[in-house]
Scaffold this motif. Structure first.
Motif, PDB file in Angstrom:
ATOM      1  N   ARG A  48     -28.658   6.265  27.197  1.00  0.00           N
ATOM      2  CA  ARG A  48     -27.657   5.614  28.047  1.00  0.00           C
ATOM      3  C   ARG A  48     -28.325   4.669  29.034  1.00  0.00           C
ATOM      4  N   GLU A  49     -29.502   5.045  29.536  1.00  0.00           N
ATOM      5  CA  GLU A  49     -30.180   4.212  30.531  1.00  0.00           C
ATOM      6  C   GLU A  49     -30.949   3.050  29.905  1.00  0.00           C
ATOM      7  N   ARG A  50     -31.696   3.336  28.828  1.00  0.00           N
ATOM      8  CA  ARG A  50     -32.603   2.325  28.276  1.00  0.00           C
ATOM      9  C   ARG A  50     -32.233   1.840  26.885  1.00  0.00           C
ATOM     10  N   GLY A  51     -31.221   2.460  26.269  1.00  0.00           N
ATOM     11  CA  GLY A  51     -30.863   2.086  24.906  1.00  0.00           C
ATOM     12  C   GLY A  51     -30.269   0.689  24.828  1.00  0.00           C
ATOM     13  N   GLU A  52     -30.498   0.041  23.705  1.00  0.00           N
ATOM     14  CA  GLU A  52     -29.968  -1.303  23.478  1.00  0.00           C
ATOM     15  C   GLU A  52     -29.069  -1.286  22.253  1.00  0.00           C
ATOM     16  N   SER A  53     -28.029  -2.061  22.295  1.00  0.00           N
ATOM     17  CA  SER A  53     -27.116  -2.163  21.152  1.00  0.00           C
ATOM     18  C   SER A  53     -27.528  -3.325  20.280  1.00  0.00           C
ATOM     19  N   ALA A  54     -27.235  -3.190  18.997  1.00  0.00           N
ATOM     20  CA  ALA A  54     -27.545  -4.266  18.058  1.00  0.00           C
ATOM     21  C   ALA A  54     -26.564  -4.194  16.893  1.00  0.00           C
ATOM     22  N   ALA A  55     -26.337  -5.343  16.280  1.00  0.00           N
ATOM     23  CA  ALA A  55     -25.533  -5.399  15.060  1.00  0.00           C
ATOM     24  C   ALA A  55     -26.475  -5.147  13.898  1.00  0.00           C
ATOM     25  N   LEU A 100     -22.578  -2.686  11.060  1.00  0.00           N
ATOM     26  CA  LEU A 100     -22.324  -1.608  12.002  1.00  0.00           C
ATOM     27  C   LEU A 100     -22.936  -1.956  13.350  1.00  0.00           C
ATOM     28  N   ILE A 101     -22.446  -1.329  14.384  1.00  0.00           N
ATOM     29  CA  ILE A 101     -23.049  -1.440  15.711  1.00  0.00           C
ATOM     30  C   ILE A 101     -23.882  -0.182  15.921  1.00  0.00           C
ATOM     31  N   VAL A 102     -25.158  -0.354  16.279  1.00  0.00           N
ATOM     32  CA  VAL A 102     -26.056   0.779  16.498  1.00  0.00           C
ATOM     33  C   VAL A 102     -26.679   0.689  17.884  1.00  0.00           C
ATOM     34  N   VAL A 103     -27.129   1.839  18.375  1.00  0.00           N
ATOM     35  CA  VAL A 103     -27.861   1.920  19.638  1.00  0.00           C
ATOM     36  C   VAL A 103     -29.251   2.445  19.302  1.00  0.00           C
ATOM     37  N   TYR A 104     -30.285   1.806  19.841  1.00  0.00           N
ATOM     38  CA  TYR A 104     -31.655   2.221  19.552  1.00  0.00           C
ATOM     39  C   TYR A 104     -32.479   2.243  20.834  1.00  0.00           C
ATOM     40  N   ASP A 105     -33.553   2.997  20.767  1.00  0.00           N
ATOM     41  CA  ASP A 105     -34.511   3.066  21.864  1.00  0.00           C
ATOM     42  C   ASP A 105     -35.583   2.016  21.588  1.00  0.00           C
ATOM     43  N   PRO A 106     -35.817   1.077  22.493  1.00  0.00           N
ATOM     44  CA  PRO A 106     -36.803   0.029  22.234  1.00  0.00           C
ATOM     45  C   PRO A 106     -38.219   0.577  22.003  1.00  0.00           C
ATOM     46  N   GLU A 107     -38.530   1.747  22.542  1.00  0.00           N
ATOM     47  CA  GLU A 107     -39.867   2.313  22.366  1.00  0.00           C
ATOM     48  C   GLU A 107     -39.996   3.134  21.092  1.00  0.00           C
ATOM     49  N   ASP A 108     -38.889   3.636  20.552  1.00  0.00           N
ATOM     50  CA  ASP A 108     -38.903   4.449  19.343  1.00  0.00           C
ATOM     51  C   ASP A 108     -37.780   3.968  18.431  1.00  0.00           C
ATOM     52  N   ARG A 109     -38.119   3.064  17.513  1.00  0.00           N
ATOM     53  CA  ARG A 109     -37.097   2.447  16.677  1.00  0.00           C
ATOM     54  C   ARG A 109     -36.994   3.078  15.295  1.00  0.00           C
ATOM     55  N   ASP A 110     -37.527   4.295  15.108  1.00  0.00           N
ATOM     56  CA  ASP A 110     -37.441   4.954  13.810  1.00  0.00           C
ATOM     57  C   ASP A 110     -36.029   5.473  13.534  1.00  0.00           C
ATOM     58  N   TYR A 111     -35.320   5.864  14.598  1.00  0.00           N
ATOM     59  CA  TYR A 111     -33.962   6.391  14.465  1.00  0.00           C
ATOM     60  C   TYR A 111     -33.021   5.596  15.367  1.00  0.00           C
ATOM     61  N   LYS A 117     -23.186   4.335  23.232  1.00  0.00           N
ATOM     62  CA  LYS A 117     -24.231   5.236  23.720  1.00  0.00           C
ATOM     63  C   LYS A 117     -23.830   6.685  23.418  1.00  0.00           C
ATOM     64  N   PRO A 118     -24.782   7.526  23.004  1.00  0.00           N
ATOM     65  CA  PRO A 118     -24.428   8.913  22.667  1.00  0.00           C
ATOM     66  C   PRO A 118     -23.974   9.701  23.885  1.00  0.00           C
ATOM     67  N   SER A 119     -23.093  10.646  23.631  1.00  0.00           N
ATOM     68  CA  SER A 119     -22.583  11.460  24.743  1.00  0.00           C
ATOM     69  C   SER A 119     -23.444  12.713  24.903  1.00  0.00           C
ATOM     70  N   GLU A 120     -23.230  13.368  26.032  1.00  0.00           N
ATOM     71  CA  GLU A 120     -24.000  14.567  26.323  1.00  0.00           C
ATOM     72  C   GLU A 120     -23.281  15.836  25.884  1.00  0.00           C
ATOM     73  N   LYS A 121     -22.133  15.721  25.236  1.00  0.00           N
ATOM     74  CA  LYS A 121     -21.342  16.888  24.846  1.00  0.00           C
ATOM     75  C   LYS A 121     -22.135  17.845  23.959  1.00  0.00           C
ATOM     76  N   GLU A 122     -22.828  17.298  22.976  1.00  0.00           N
ATOM     77  CA  GLU A 122     -23.568  18.134  22.035  1.00  0.00           C
ATOM     78  C   GLU A 122     -24.685  18.907  22.740  1.00  0.00           C
ATOM     79  N   GLY A 123     -25.378  18.273  23.644  1.00  0.00           N
ATOM     80  CA  GLY A 123     -26.439  18.946  24.393  1.00  0.00           C
ATOM     81  C   GLY A 123     -25.902  20.081  25.252  1.00  0.00           C
ATOM     82  N   TRP A 124     -24.783  19.827  25.947  1.00  0.00           N
ATOM     83  CA  TRP A 124     -24.179  20.868  26.769  1.00  0.00           C
ATOM     84  C   TRP A 124     -23.665  22.012  25.905  1.00  0.00           C
ATOM     85  N   LEU A 125     -23.133  21.700  24.724  1.00  0.00           N
ATOM     86  CA  LEU A 125     -22.628  22.733  23.829  1.00  0.00           C
ATOM     87  C   LEU A 125     -23.760  23.635  23.341  1.00  0.00           C
ATOM     88  N   ILE A 126     -24.866  23.047  22.920  1.00  0.00           N
ATOM     89  CA  ILE A 126     -26.012  23.840  22.462  1.00  0.00           C
ATOM     90  C   ILE A 126     -26.541  24.699  23.601  1.00  0.00           C
TER      91      ILE A 126
END
Length: 181
Positions: A48-55, A100-111, A117-126
């Motif tokens: 959410r802070e550092r991610g960038e969107s791209a087509a 598609l529209i994707v969000v990626y981390d500029p330092e780690d572009r493997d995934y 931007k991804p939500s924190e729901k899954e983290g709080w659920l786990i």
């Protein structure tokens, strides 16, 4: 003949002792869930802070034995062309060539992640599942602590105890007298 008590360091004692179960559950169970939950929360916050969107354009989409594989190609803000896997691809896979529209981390572009931007729901659920399961098990352990502790001490002083992994059968007829007068 009086026997000397067995050592507390032998497996028969500490496997029966409730503190061993508490340590095992807290160390392995809770910390694994907490680490996964905290990891997901930090990853979501970082994106959410550092991610960038791209087509992006779908390069490869196929069903695997377990799950599916979705690779997309996109151009970063620095002008690099990257092919990356989509983390958590959707159930209905897009066809190659779709945009598609994707969000990626500029330092780690493997995934990359689909959509916003991804939500924190899954983290709080786990995190909640791990803490709830740990709390339930520790409450059960507190409830049965004396039984487990007494079994460990009986084993140590060479008195009869149930075998590890065996539970006493409450419906055994040998010990009960159900006769009606």
């Amino acid at each position: 003949m009086q026997h000397e008590p067995r050592s507390r360091w032998r497996p028969g004692y500490w496997l029966r002792h409730p503190a061993f179960a508490a340590v095992l559950v807290v160390r392995l169970g809770a910390l694994t869930f907490v680490a996964c939950g905290v990891g997901r929360l930090l990853e979501a916050r970082h994106l959410r802070e550092r991610g960038e969107s791209a087509a992006a354009v779908v390069v490869e989409a196929r069903e695997l034995r377990r799950g599916s594989l979705l690779k997309v190609g996109f151009t970063t803000t620095q002008g690099e062309r990257v092919v990356a896997r989509v983390a958590g691809p959707p159930d209905d896979l897009p066809t190659p060539g779709e945009r598609l529209i994707v969000v990626y981390d500029p330092e780690d572009r493997d995934y990359v992640y689909l959509g916003d931007k991804p939500s924190e729901k899954e983290g709080w659920l786990i995190l909640a599942i791990g803490l709830l399961a740990t709390a339930i098990y520790l409450a059960y352990l507190r409830w049965t602590w004396h039984r487990w502790r007494n079994q460990a001490e009986r084993w140590r002083h060479r008195r009869p105890v149930p075998r590890l992994g065996k539970r006493p059968d409450p419906w055994r007829t040998e010990q009960r007298d159900d006769s009606v007068p």
